[in-house]
Design an enzyme around this catalytic site. Sequence first.
Site, short mmCIF file in Angstrom:
data_model
loop_
_atom_site.label_atom_id
_atom_site.label_comp_id
_atom_site.label_asym_id
_atom_site.label_seq_id
_atom_site.Cartn_x
_atom_site.Cartn_y
_atom_site.Cartn_z
N LEU A 69 0.80 -1.16 -0.09
CA LEU A 69 -0.21 -0.02 -0.07
C LEU A 69 0.82 1.22 -0.23
O LEU A 69 0.31 2.43 0.05
CB LEU A 69 -0.96 -0.04 1.17
CG LEU A 69 -1.85 -1.34 1.25
CD1 LEU A 69 -2.83 -1.00 2.51
CD2 LEU A 69 -2.70 -1.28 -0.24
N LYS A 70 2.13 1.27 0.31
CA LYS A 70 2.89 2.11 -0.07
C LYS A 70 2.60 3.44 0.67
O LYS A 70 2.42 4.54 0.07
CB LYS A 70 3.26 2.58 -1.37
CG LYS A 70 3.74 1.48 -2.21
CD LYS A 70 3.95 1.86 -4.01
CE LYS A 70 4.29 0.85 -4.86
NZ LYS A 70 3.26 -0.22 -5.13
N HIS A 72 2.58 6.81 2.69
CA HIS A 72 3.16 8.07 2.66
C HIS A 72 2.52 9.25 2.93
O HIS A 72 1.59 9.58 2.47
CB HIS A 72 3.83 8.19 1.09
CG HIS A 72 4.65 9.39 1.04
ND1 HIS A 72 5.25 9.74 -0.41
CD2 HIS A 72 5.21 10.27 1.84
CE1 HIS A 72 5.87 10.75 -0.27
NE2 HIS A 72 6.22 11.18 1.08
N ARG A 190 10.67 -6.49 -7.91
CA ARG A 190 9.23 -6.10 -8.30
C ARG A 190 8.21 -7.37 -8.51
O ARG A 190 8.80 -8.34 -9.31
CB ARG A 190 9.24 -5.26 -9.64
CG ARG A 190 10.19 -4.24 -9.81
CD ARG A 190 9.97 -2.90 -8.85
NE ARG A 190 10.80 -1.86 -9.03
CZ ARG A 190 10.83 -0.87 -8.10
NH1 ARG A 190 9.99 -0.95 -7.07
NH2 ARG A 190 11.55 0.02 -8.40
#
Length: 213
Positions: A69-70, A72, A190
């Site tokens: 979900l990265k 930030h 990746r």
Amino acid sequence: MTQTTFDAHPRSSLIVALDFDSLSSAVKFATQIADLVGMFKIGNQLFTAAGPAAVQEIAALGSGVFLDLKYHDIPNTVAGAVLSAAGTAGVELLNVHALGGKAMMEAAAQAVSAGVPMGADRPRLLAVTILTSMDQKTMKEVGVAGTPKSRAVKLALLAKESGVDGVVASVQEAKAIRKACGDGFLIVGRPILAAAEPRAAAQSIVDEIAAAK
């Protein structure tokens, strides 16, 4: 929850992305190859469509979940999200954006340990360095200097200093990051989305990993 390792059986190194817009489609696909896969990646598309139920149903297939979900945001907000994610059964990897800065990554690193019972294994926290969609021109547009590769290495070092377990990196970046950050730092390539014949695609990758070990 088992400790995340990537050096046992070759299948443990295979992460398959479940980029679907419905949980039923994701489960149908994942069921075909669960015995060949070390981990399934659940990203923004599937998680937005199905929420925590996606983690629960995919984890029930026996493979771990990389919750991609990265995060930030400001440190406190990211810490809260990581705390929730780390306490979700089945999550073995989760990530934040390294560009969020050292304070944010430190808060995330503390939260990932706080989110599990004392003495229990915890998920591993990764940092995303530079997105593959960002070339040097795009970086310059948003005020980030240097080449993608050089910036990725510097962000990986910052992540390590912040207590993060590793990074998500491309094959092109991995060697330089390994040299800079040492053997104990986790580098995850990746994730791949298997082709039309998922079992054949997954098996070929497992065989390739086995040959390279």
